[in-house]
Motif scaffolding. Structure first.
Motif, short mmCIF file in Angstrom:
data_model
loop_
_atom_site.label_atom_id
_atom_site.label_comp_id
_atom_site.label_asym_id
_atom_site.label_seq_id
_atom_site.Cartn_x
_atom_site.Cartn_y
_atom_site.Cartn_z
N THR A 6 60.85 82.00 43.42
CA THR A 6 59.81 82.81 42.78
C THR A 6 58.76 81.87 42.20
O THR A 6 59.08 80.94 41.46
N THR A 57 61.22 87.50 37.43
CA THR A 57 62.19 86.72 38.18
C THR A 57 62.76 87.57 39.29
O THR A 57 63.11 88.74 39.07
N THR A 95 60.85 79.25 39.93
CA THR A 95 62.26 79.48 39.58
C THR A 95 63.10 79.67 40.82
O THR A 95 62.62 80.21 41.84
#
Length: 966
Positions: free
Chosen positions: A43, A127, A81
């Motif tokens: 992400t 997320t 992430t």
């Protein structure tokens, strides 16, 4: 004019979105680990350094690469992430480069020593983990006092329509949980419309398993789009609530408008106590959505409380045709019809531990409703005959209900669970109705000729009592997938109603007189009905895994119901003489048995099931005009085989394919089986048919859905076809001289419908603008026996050539678009347009073929001004057109409110609200039935103003923490 509001708002917001900037550039890079191996599907987010709000987002490709194009020159926080790795954070400053290539961005794996760093840096606005998207609520700004619904509108990939219905990733959300619990019952809107946005720390959107799959441990392949709201720690304990009081000047012959409501909630780790109270004369019928605020708590409802086991928990696949008012608390905000005065209140207590869960509540509601209605109906008959009915009525409804509920769940051990549910209702209601009807006839579009009029007053008094008790036992075995469940239910209904009917009826074209017509000219009757119903149910379910990928499910359903009904009709003009031809006493015993099995194959996302059930329904009834007379038996036995086929296929990468073949059974209601005339409207008489058979509805459907979590493009489609055998329809017999219509249920085969739905949504500009397009089409045919009768030699006969089977063909086309613009924290706009076209075609009278148009446009504009001042404006424009009836109605509704958040803690609000500024509100509906078209207009609460004060009684103090990105 109707588009000026939307056009002006669009122009304003387009200017904000596309203001000219000096330079643009492209940002690219690769997400890799410490060994330079690619991290696909990571992400990637761009955040504003000023307030950490999200500017853009995406996912890396198979090589770990990402690209953001057409970025404005300036500084950004880049956040990458990946599950199991420490988030990568960097401050990006662009110079004059057209392309800024960051190269490989190394993410370090999480270790125990780095856990504290991960906690401190992991608070990303968004997320993505597989098919789960987690939003950090603090990154999406909403005004103080906003609800969760306002927060959801800000989230990429989530849409909320004007009625509060939720769609996420293109699919409807049917379940909302709070901290993983069924916090507000079965309707998602109860949580989203009432929980405060500042109570939420995270919003998670994912595909959850069904409750049946959780119970058995077997994946049935079905997915339920679910939203989980994670509460902040400070909201999980202590007390909080809200009190609102508003008043306004006189409107619609009412001296003062008022709206008072309040609630208080006190939670700790085990207990929840909630209280709610409201009173208003602003058409907030029952308990409105905005007042439900935590009332029912976490234990009041579980989705696996369905005790009628069947094919994978899909219900009985059988309906009984008799309707009773729900035992649940009425939470609808009303349908905005007429003028209502409302009072409601209640208390709820929950006790929740790991092994014991208890929920109990008491609720009272009272509604007084005034209705002034104008109605027009055009009905097609054989021989190019058209009946035109015009009806004007005034009605006053008063209803009051007391409801008590209890749910107790005990985990006996790790394998066994017992659930006891009890719901009761005591209700009192009365209705006063005064109506005037005119029935005209036109043949081959000739001038209308008056045939009959009816001047009627009805007064109804009803007392109702209902009780439902269920015990549910579940057992899991050590072997995975093996399970057993049993349930027992007792239901009691006792209704007593008394109707005083006075009616003057004139038949202007009648040349002959028989007893029926003579008795209908002047009616002064007392009609009282007493109903007592007892039902006992028992159900068993056993699931056994066999082989490696196969499961066998067997279930048994039993139901025994006793109905006793006494209906007495008395002529008040003749010393309360009993009218035997309209009176009735009957006792019905229903016995229902169903035994079924299904086999399920489940492997690597492919889930297939096939099952067959045999069911037997026995009706053992007796009836006559009076209980003192010898009762006439009615005994029927209906045996049916019910097949069931299901397909669910997870194609990975958020693609799903599903399909099914199902059969539903409609058992004739006891009311439809009784061969006795019922007269509550003298011009429309009903009678039963003791020879009715059960109706069967067979349906095949196939659907496909797709969602791209990187681009937030979603697609969903569905097609279906269904057909009916022995469908229960209501035939019509119309007397040629009085035009009195007598309806009776009959079985007809051949009805069918086919249709499909399509939804496509995509971001025009990520986090700033989203467009959703949808379309729907359906086509169907239904049949209605229609005949005209006349009196010959004292005997009613069918007019030759008029006993025909009318075929009605309906085509419905619906298309819509929704635009969501959230360019800045201080401005949001939501606009949608919808067009619905219905074509009705009749075989009995093609001259009555009609097309109905309904157009709906809506825009919501929210503005934030300095010093915590906010403006909300909503414009809703509805247009109804039916040229065949000469009906055209436009309803533009403009509402606006200006409010100010006051106090250091921002707990108080002062609001000035104006409703229907144009003073055009009216309730309008148009509908096409078996062989008729109907339009209806009801006077409704129009322009009024309220000045209100709201205070949030927060018992704890919310703390805002600054997020660290470095």
């Amino acid at each position: 004019m109707r588009n000026l509001f939307l056009l002006g708002a669009l122009c304003l917001l387009t200017t904000v979105l596309h203001a000219q900037t000096p330079t643009r550039f492209t940002l690219q890079g690769r997400a890799v680990d410490t060994l330079n191996n690619a991290l696909p599907s990571s992400t990637v987010m761009l955040l504003s350094p000023k307030d950490s709000s999200m500017v853009n987002f995406g996912r890396t490709d198979d090589k770990g690469a990402f690209t953001f194009k057409n970025l404005r020159a300036g500084s950004y926080i880049l956040k990458v992430t990946f599950v199991g790795y420490i988030p990568y954070n960097a401050l990006i400053k662009n110079g004059d480069e057209a392309v800024l290539d960051l190269g490989g961005l190394k993410l370090k794996p999480i270790t125990r020593e780095l856990m504290e760093v991960v906690v401190r840096t992991a608070k990303a606005p968004l997320t993505i983990k597989g098919d789960t998207i987690e939003y950090n609520a603090a990154s999406f700004k909403v005004p103080p006092g906003s609800t969760v619904e306002d927060l959801l509108r800000k989230l990429p990939g989530v849409q909320i329509d004007q009625d509060g219905n939720i769609r996420a990733q293109g699919q409807a959300v049917n379940k909302v949980t709070v901290d993983g619990k069924q916090f507000f019952g079965s309707d998602p809107k109860l949580a989203t419309k009432n929980l405060q946005a500042d109570a939420i720390t995270k919003v998670q959107v994912f595909n959850d398993k069904t409750e049946q799959a959780k119970l058995t441990g077997i994946d049935d392949g079905k997915k339920e789009k679910t939203v989980n709201l994670q509460l902040k720690d400070e909201f999980k304990k202590g007390g909080f609530g809200k009190l609102t009081a508003g008043a306004g000047p006189a409107s619609n012959n009412v001296s003062t408008r008022y709206d008072v409501r309040g609630n208080y909630n006190k939670f700790d780790s085990k207990r929840q106590l909630s209280a709610v109270l409201l009173g208003n004369n602003t058409n907030q019928g029952g308990l409105s959505w905005n007042d439900y605020q935590d009332f029912r708590g976490s234990n009041s409802f579980n989705w696996n409380d369905d005790a009628d086991f069947g094919f994978s928990g899909s219900g009985r696949y059988i309906t009984f045709g008799d309707d009773n008012e729900s035992l649940s608390i009425p939470i609808s905000g009303g349908d905005n019809r007429g003028f209502t005065r409302n009072l409601a209140g209640g208390v709820n207590y929950n006790y929740d531990t790991k092994k014991t869960k208890l929920s109990t509540s008491y609720f009272f509601n009272q509604t007084i409703q005034d209705l002034a209605t104008l109605r027009k109906q055009d009905r097609s008959l054989p021989g190019a005959t058209q009946l035109i009915t015009r009806d004007s009525s005034i009605q006053l409804n008063r209803n009051a209900n007391h409801r008590i509920s209890l749910r107790f769940e005990k985990q006996l051990d790790t394998m066994q669970t017992l659930v006891v549910i009890s719901n009761g209702r005591v209700g009192i209601g009365n209705t006063n109705l005064a109506s005037f009807q005119r029935i005209n006839q036109s043949i081959s579009k000739s001038p209308e000729q008056l045939y009959s009029t009816s001047n009627t007053t009805n007064g109804t008094q009803a007392n109702q009592f209902a009780l439902a008790n269920t015990a549910l036992y579940r057992l899991k075995f050590k072997k995975k997938g093996r399970s057993f469940a049993a349930s027992a239910t007792y239901q009691l209904t006792n209704n007593d109603a008394d109707l005083l009917l006075k009616s003057r009826n004139d038949f202007y074209q009648a040349t002959t007189v028989n007893d029926m017509f003579r008795n209908l000219r002047n009616l002064n009757q007392d009609q009282n009905t007493s109903l007592l119903s007892n039902q006992y149910k028992a159900n068993l379910l056993y699931v056994e895994p066999f082989a490696k990928k196969f499961y066998w499910e067997t279930f048994y359903n039993f139901s025994l119901r006793f109905d006793e009904v006494e209906r007495g009709v008395f002529n008040l003009d003749d010393s309360r003489r009993r009218v035997d031809s309209l009176s009735l006493y009957y006792k019905n015993n229903y016995t229902y048995n169903r035994l079924g099995s299904s086999v399920r194959y489940s492997y690597k996302g492919l889930n297939l099931s096939a099952g067959l059930a045999g069911q037997s329904f026995v009706l053992d009834g007796k009836y006559n005009r009076d209980r003192s007379q010898e009762l006439i038996p009615i005994r029927r036995t209906y045996n049916t085989l019910i097949p069931n086929i299901g397909l669910n296929y997870d194609l990975k990468n958020n693609k799903y394919l599903y399909g099914s073949y199902t059969v539903g059974v409609q058992i004739p209601s006891s009311r439809d089986l009784q061969p006795v005339r019922t007269i509550t409207n003298p011009l429309y008489v009903t009678t039963g048919n003791p020879n009715l058979l059960p109706g069967l509805n067979k349906e095949v459907q196939v659907g496909f859905s797709y969602f791209n979590p990187g681009s937030f493009i979603n697609f969903w489609s569905n097609v279906f076809t269904s057909w009916n055998d022995n469908q229960i329809v209501y035939g019509q017999s119309v007397d040629t001289e009085t035009l009195i219509t007598t309806t009776s249920p009959e079985n007809i085969s051949g009805g069918r419908s086919t249709g499909g739905y399509l939804n496509f949504g995509f971001p025009l500009k990520k986090t700033k603008a989203t467009l959703n397009l949808n379309g729907q089409f359906s086509a169907g045919r239904s049949f209605t026996p229609i005949r005209q009768t006349r009196l010959v030699g004292g005997v009613t006969e069918v007019v030759p050539g008029t006993d025909i089977l009318n075929q009605t063909q309906n085509q419905n086309i619906n298309g819509g678009a929704r635009l969501e613009l959230t360019p800045k924290d201080w401005i949001t706009f939501y606009g949608n347009a919808n067009v619905n076209i219905t074509n009705a075609r009749y075989s009995v009278n093609v001259g009555q073929n009609q097309t109905i148009y309904t157009y709906t446009y809506r825009g919501d504009l929210n503005l934030k001004f300095p010093k915590d001042i906010y403006l909300n404006t909503t414009f809703n424009y509805r247009s109804y057109i039916n040229d065949q009836l000469g009906f055209r109605q436009q309803v533009p509704i403009l509402n606006t409110s200006l409010y100010h958040i006051i106090g250091k803690a921002k707990r108080a609000e002062v609001r000035l609200s104006a409703y229907d500024l144009l003073n055009r509100n009216v309730f309008v509906s148009q509908y096409n039935g078996q062989n008729y078209i109907q339009t209806e207009s009801i006077q409704t609460l129009a322009r009024h103003f309220l000045l209100s004060f709201t205070y949030n009684m927060r018992g704890v103090t919310a703390k805002m923490r600054r997020q660290d990105f470095y």
